[in-house]
Design a protein around this motif. Structure first.
Motif, PDB file in Angstrom:
ATOM      1  N   PRO A 212       0.819  -1.216   0.000  1.00 40.09           N
ATOM      2  CA  PRO A 212       0.000   0.000   0.000  1.00 40.09           C
ATOM      3  C   PRO A 212       0.856   1.270   0.000  1.00 40.09           C
ATOM      4  N   ASN A 213       0.390   2.279  -0.717  1.00 39.84           N
ATOM      5  CA  ASN A 213       1.126   3.540  -0.804  1.00 39.84           C
ATOM      6  C   ASN A 213       1.023   4.312   0.508  1.00 39.84           C
ATOM      7  N   SER A 214       2.076   5.063   0.820  1.00 35.60           N
ATOM      8  CA  SER A 214       2.086   5.901   2.012  1.00 35.60           C
ATOM      9  C   SER A 214       3.073   7.030   1.789  1.00 35.60           C
ATOM     10  N   PRO A 215       2.742   8.244   2.246  1.00 34.77           N
ATOM     11  CA  PRO A 215       3.698   9.355   2.106  1.00 34.77           C
ATOM     12  C   PRO A 215       4.810   9.317   3.159  1.00 34.77           C
ATOM     13  N   PHE A 216       4.761   8.305   4.046  1.00 32.99           N
ATOM     14  CA  PHE A 216       5.741   8.249   5.129  1.00 32.99           C
ATOM     15  C   PHE A 216       6.659   7.030   4.949  1.00 32.99           C
ATOM     16  N   HIS A 217       7.268   6.604   6.015  1.00 33.47           N
ATOM     17  CA  HIS A 217       8.272   5.548   5.912  1.00 33.47           C
ATOM     18  C   HIS A 217       7.697   4.209   5.445  1.00 33.47           C
ATOM     19  N   LYS A 218       8.398   3.597   4.505  1.00 32.78           N
ATOM     20  CA  LYS A 218       8.231   2.188   4.155  1.00 32.78           C
ATOM     21  C   LYS A 218       9.649   1.664   3.939  1.00 32.78           C
ATOM     22  N   TYR A 223      10.414 -10.690   2.033  1.00 33.75           N
ATOM     23  CA  TYR A 223       9.390 -11.353   1.226  1.00 33.75           C
ATOM     24  C   TYR A 223       9.350 -12.843   1.538  1.00 33.75           C
ATOM     25  N   VAL A 224       8.145 -13.378   1.789  1.00 34.62           N
ATOM     26  CA  VAL A 224       7.932 -14.802   2.033  1.00 34.62           C
ATOM     27  C   VAL A 224       7.240 -15.378   0.801  1.00 34.62           C
ATOM     28  N   ALA A 225       8.012 -16.094  -0.011  1.00 35.03           N
ATOM     29  CA  ALA A 225       7.495 -16.556  -1.288  1.00 35.03           C
ATOM     30  C   ALA A 225       6.319 -17.511  -1.134  1.00 35.03           C
ATOM     31  N   ASN A 226       6.407 -18.466  -0.191  1.00 28.85           N
ATOM     32  CA  ASN A 226       5.357 -19.480  -0.039  1.00 28.85           C
ATOM     33  C   ASN A 226       4.010 -18.879   0.355  1.00 28.85           C
ATOM     34  N   ALA A 227       4.057 -17.765   1.080  1.00 26.59           N
ATOM     35  CA  ALA A 227       2.813 -17.129   1.538  1.00 26.59           C
ATOM     36  C   ALA A 227       2.419 -15.948   0.662  1.00 26.59           C
ATOM     37  N   GLY A 228       3.313 -15.525  -0.234  1.00 31.16           N
ATOM     38  CA  GLY A 228       3.016 -14.363  -1.059  1.00 31.16           C
ATOM     39  C   GLY A 228       2.826 -13.110  -0.242  1.00 31.16           C
ATOM     40  N   SER A 229       3.644 -12.938   0.799  1.00 27.56           N
ATOM     41  CA  SER A 229       3.488 -11.804   1.707  1.00 27.56           C
ATOM     42  C   SER A 229       4.814 -11.099   1.914  1.00 27.56           C
ATOM     43  N   ILE A 230       4.718  -9.825   2.268  1.00 27.26           N
ATOM     44  CA  ILE A 230       5.893  -9.009   2.545  1.00 27.26           C
ATOM     45  C   ILE A 230       5.738  -8.392   3.928  1.00 27.26           C
ATOM     46  N   TYR A 231       6.740  -8.604   4.768  1.00 28.95           N
ATOM     47  CA  TYR A 231       6.826  -7.933   6.057  1.00 28.95           C
ATOM     48  C   TYR A 231       7.707  -6.699   5.863  1.00 28.95           C
ATOM     49  N   TYR A 232       7.284  -5.581   6.432  1.00 35.18           N
ATOM     50  CA  TYR A 232       8.105  -4.375   6.285  1.00 35.18           C
ATOM     51  C   TYR A 232       7.790  -3.387   7.404  1.00 35.18           C
ATOM     52  N   VAL A 233       8.648  -2.383   7.518  1.00 33.45           N
ATOM     53  CA  VAL A 233       8.498  -1.347   8.541  1.00 33.45           C
ATOM     54  C   VAL A 233       7.824  -0.135   7.918  1.00 33.45           C
ATOM     55  N   LEU A 234       6.931   0.480   8.671  1.00 30.84           N
ATOM     56  CA  LEU A 234       6.253   1.685   8.189  1.00 30.84           C
ATOM     57  C   LEU A 234       5.913   2.596   9.352  1.00 30.84           C
ATOM     58  N   SER A 235       5.713   3.867   9.042  1.00 31.18           N
ATOM     59  CA  SER A 235       5.348   4.843  10.075  1.00 31.18           C
ATOM     60  C   SER A 235       3.934   4.600  10.562  1.00 31.18           C
ATOM     61  N   ASN A 236       3.720   4.863  11.834  1.00 35.74           N
ATOM     62  CA  ASN A 236       2.363   4.852  12.365  1.00 35.74           C
ATOM     63  C   ASN A 236       1.626   6.076  11.822  1.00 35.74           C
ATOM     64  N   ALA A 253       6.183   0.871  12.939  1.00 33.79           N
ATOM     65  CA  ALA A 253       5.463  -0.384  13.147  1.00 33.79           C
ATOM     66  C   ALA A 253       5.924  -1.403  12.108  1.00 33.79           C
ATOM     67  N   ILE A 254       5.547  -2.667  12.318  1.00 34.66           N
ATOM     68  CA  ILE A 254       5.765  -3.706  11.323  1.00 34.66           C
ATOM     69  C   ILE A 254       4.417  -4.143  10.783  1.00 34.66           C
ATOM     70  N   GLY A 255       4.298  -4.090   9.472  1.00 33.97           N
ATOM     71  CA  GLY A 255       3.067  -4.511   8.823  1.00 33.97           C
ATOM     72  C   GLY A 255       3.330  -5.645   7.849  1.00 33.97           C
ATOM     73  N   MET A 256       2.270  -6.236   7.355  1.00 32.69           N
ATOM     74  CA  MET A 256       2.377  -7.329   6.389  1.00 32.69           C
ATOM     75  C   MET A 256       1.393  -7.079   5.257  1.00 32.69           C
ATOM     76  N   ALA A 257       1.895  -7.152   4.030  1.00 30.53           N
ATOM     77  CA  ALA A 257       1.051  -6.981   2.851  1.00 30.53           C
ATOM     78  C   ALA A 257       1.116  -8.246   2.004  1.00 30.53           C
ATOM     79  N   TYR A 258      -0.028  -8.666   1.473  1.00 30.69           N
ATOM     80  CA  TYR A 258      -0.100  -9.845   0.612  1.00 30.69           C
ATOM     81  C   TYR A 258      -0.112  -9.430  -0.856  1.00 30.69           C
ATOM     82  N   ASP A 259       0.202 -10.395  -1.712  1.00 34.92           N
ATOM     83  CA  ASP A 259       0.189 -10.125  -3.154  1.00 34.92           C
ATOM     84  C   ASP A 259      -1.178  -9.673  -3.633  1.00 34.92           C
ATOM     85  N   ASN A 260      -2.244 -10.095  -2.933  1.00 37.77           N
ATOM     86  CA  ASN A 260      -3.603  -9.719  -3.350  1.00 37.77           C
ATOM     87  C   ASN A 260      -4.016  -8.329  -2.869  1.00 37.77           C
ATOM     88  N   GLY A 261      -3.090  -7.607  -2.202  1.00 41.12           N
ATOM     89  CA  GLY A 261      -3.374  -6.252  -1.766  1.00 41.12           C
ATOM     90  C   GLY A 261      -3.817  -6.123  -0.321  1.00 41.12           C
TER      91      GLY A 261
END
Length: 645
Positions: A212-218, A223-236, A253-261
């Motif tokens: 997801p787009n954000s004007p702050f930190h990402k 990337y976890v290929a088997n789950a199609g997910s990305i763990y990353y750091v972002l601003s609260n 914070a740490i968030g998780m995004a999937y390939d499906n959005g």
């Protein structure tokens, strides 16, 4: 160091709201990470005769440290350490780092010894072990081939992560979608993707749009290929606005995004920042860095247990074997080893990359510095590694070493085998055979093929020990305690590989458990046995009993015994005396033939019927079982006090 780059961005947003809490202008600059300005203002404060608190003096020392004025930082840290007790272990680490950077390694070791009782035993062991490894000439040839990638820019580029056949990374390069702070001149961090060519170089950089787009930190994706997910750091944030805690702080914070959005937050606390997520599919653990109250110094590495992407536990600190008074960041697990970076004082520079093996009991081996092949006196972090299609291993890391394009650059590497010096871990428990009761204060040592002691330890109250040495292909483990049996085993390359797989349980018999009092003497506690009437041959049944004697002497090789054989009163006094002597001699002969040393047997006596235990003397009628009470052999321990005191 990228830890600073993270926090400087969001602290600047809260500076105005906190300014009224600062004691001086120097403090305001210091907490805004403007260290050169802080130094100038603190000096100005002193020139005007204004009193500097110890906290401000520590801030000044930290400012010297951050601007690489290590001689000034060291002097100030040392002076404060002498006169005040407010110095934390984290700043004690900075003091030792400053001394190390000014070529005062022996002074560092002296300070370490002086505070040894206040620091974790693991920290002392880690330091001594890594000093030994890094002082070895063999460490100069670590086997790394390192190259700069094309994807770097004049801005900070760091935290590479494998993504399909590409690589993701973090960057502060300018973007239309990101604001730029005047004080820092850097944009909010964002995640970029680069193509990975056949030579593992990185090209064709573009903004990554898979989250997801954000004007702050990402930043710092994994990337976890088997789950199609990305763990990353972002601003609260709540959309276009940052979210602050009640003290005006915006954390990461740490968030998780999937390939499906789909997106969700996993670790979020408005007052605590989380860094460098890494997800281990095998253990379903999400590793990360953070600075909680239970931190051993600065930023520590933690993990949470997950289930299908849901956090199922409180953050668990990896403990003092991994975390130190310094900062530990960027965890990465590969081939049952944890790689991470630390700025602990015994390294080569700022942030160095270390490797620790994950042991079968879910503990860690001593982290070993990967050496000068990859580490420098600058910062190395964000290390990742995998098998290469072209043989060997390949990966990437970040560094601010000279010669790059920007403040931090991404470097690729190739190496023929698992990096880092090989080590051997000996760990286990020492217990009594009965109910496996732990034995404390047992001496444990490792000895090389020439008999030189490599390292020593003692078991703790739980009977546990843990030792680690640089790899050698032959080593002996010796375990001993006064009044207990000893244990010794020599290992070759094949058996060394086996003993690395699991802790070793050693059962030590206490000498008290194999002795008893009999006829006012201390004797071996073995089952009674009987010779045939008038005979002195060792029958199979007698041999079984004597094998117990051999076993005890083997366990306690310093024991000295006298063999005393007795008959009953039936038969002539002279013949009884003679047959008992023959029986004692036969027993001695059997023991010597089965491994007992002659020095273990101090006396052989045949008493005949001289020491009858009851009234069954000559001429007295007794039942057979009463006569049988007088037929006995005693193995008397002649040096009992020596063995037990």
């Amino acid at each position: 160091m990228k830890l600073k780059l993270f926090i400087s961005f969001f602290i600047l947003t809260a500076t105005v709201s906190l300014a009224q809490e600062f004691a001086s202008k120097g403090d305001q600059y210091f907490y805004s990470y403007a260290y050169e300005d802080a130094i100038r203002e603190y000096h100005k404060q002193m020139a005007e005769g204004k009193l500097m608190s110890n906290h401000q003096l520590l801030n000044l020392a930290d400012s010297y440290f951050k601007t690489r004025q290590y001689d000034k930082a060291a002097k100030l840290y040392v002076d404060i350490n002498k006169n005040d007790t407010i110095m934390s272990n984290h700043r004690f680490n900075k003091m030792l780092q400053s001394l190390a950077k000014t070529s005062e390694k022996e002074r560092v070791k002296a300070f370490l010894r002086s505070k040894g009782d206040k620091l974790a035993n693991e920290l002392i062991e880690n330091a001594e072990f890594n000093y030994q490894l890094l002082e070895s000439p063999a460490e100069a040839a670590a086997g790394f081939f390192i190259f700069t990638v094309n994807a770097n820019s004049e801005h900070a580029d760091f935290s590479p992560s494998f993504y399909k056949d590409k690589v993701l990374f973090s960057s502060s390069r300018k973007s239309k979608a990101k604001k730029v702070y005047g004080p820092s001149g850097e944009s909010y961090l964002d995640i970029y993707v680069a193509d990975r060519d056949k030579s593992d170089n990185l090209n064709n950089v573009s903004l990554f749009k898979g989250i997801p787009n954000s004007p702050f930190h990402k930043s710092t994706p994994y990337y976890v290929a088997n789950a199609g997910s990305i763990y990353y750091v972002l601003s609260n944030s709540d959309g276009k606005n940052l979210v602050f805690d009640d003290k005006g702080k915006n954390a990461l914070a740490i968030g998780m995004a999937y390939d499906n959005g789909y997106f969700r937050f996993l670790l979020k606390d408005l007052s605590t920042s989380f860094y460098y997520p890494f997800y281990d599919e095998k253990s379903e653990r999400l590793y990360f860095s953070a600075n909680f109250e239970d931190s051993y110094g600065g930023t520590d590495i933690y993990y949470v247990v997950t289930n299908n992407g849901q956090v199922m536990s409180q953050p668990i600190n990896l403990g003092p074997r991994i975390n130190t008074p310094g900062n530990e960041i960027a965890p990465y697990v590969y081939d049952n080893s944890l790689y991470f970076s630390s700025d602990v004082f015994y390294g080569l520079g700022g942030m160095d990359v270390y490797r620790s093996n994950i042991l079968s009991d879910d503990t860690f081996s001593i982290p070993v510095n990967l050496g000068a092949g990859i580490n420098t006196k600058y910062d190395e972090f964000g290390f990742i590694i995998e098998e290469s299609e072209h043989g060997g291993l390949a990966g990437y890391f970040s560094s601010n070493r000279p010669g790059g394009k920007g403040g931090d650059d991404i470097y690729g590497f190739k190496v023929g085998e698992k990096p880092g010096p090989r080590t051997l871990v000996f760990r286990g428990k020492v217990v009594k055979p009965q109910y496996d009761v732990p034995i404390a204060d047992v001496d444990v040592s490792l000895v090389d093929a020439e008999g030189k002691v490599l390292t020593q330890s003692v078991t703790d109250k739980n009977g546990d020990y843990h030792m680690e040495i640089p790899y050698t292909d032959r080593v002996s483990l010796k375990i001993a305690k006064k009044a207990y049996a000893s244990f010794e085993e020599t290992y070759n390359p094949k058996s060394l590989a086996e003993i690395q797989k699991a802790p070793l349980l050693v059962r030590l018999e206490a000498i008290e458990d194999v002795l008893r009092e009999r006829e006012g003497k201390t004797v071996l506690d073995i089952n009674d046995f009987y010779f045939a009437s008038g005979r002195s041959e060792i029958t199979p049944e007698i041999g079984l009993a004597l094998d117990e004697v051999v076993k005890i002497v083997t366990m306690f090789p310093e024991i000295r015994l006298s063999i005393e054989t007795h008959t009953d009163s039936r038969g002539g006094r002279y013949s009884n005396k003679r047959i008992s002597e023959k029986r004692s001699e036969a027993i001695k002969k059997y023991l010597l033939e089965h491994g007992v040393a002659d020095s273990n047997i101090t006396k052989v006596v045949g008493y005949g019927e001289e020491k009858i235990l009851n009234n069954c003397t000559d001429g007295v009628y007794c039942l057979d079982f009463l006569h049988r009470q007088n037929l006995r052999t005693l193995f008397v321990v002649e040096n009992y006090e020596e063995l037990t005191q």
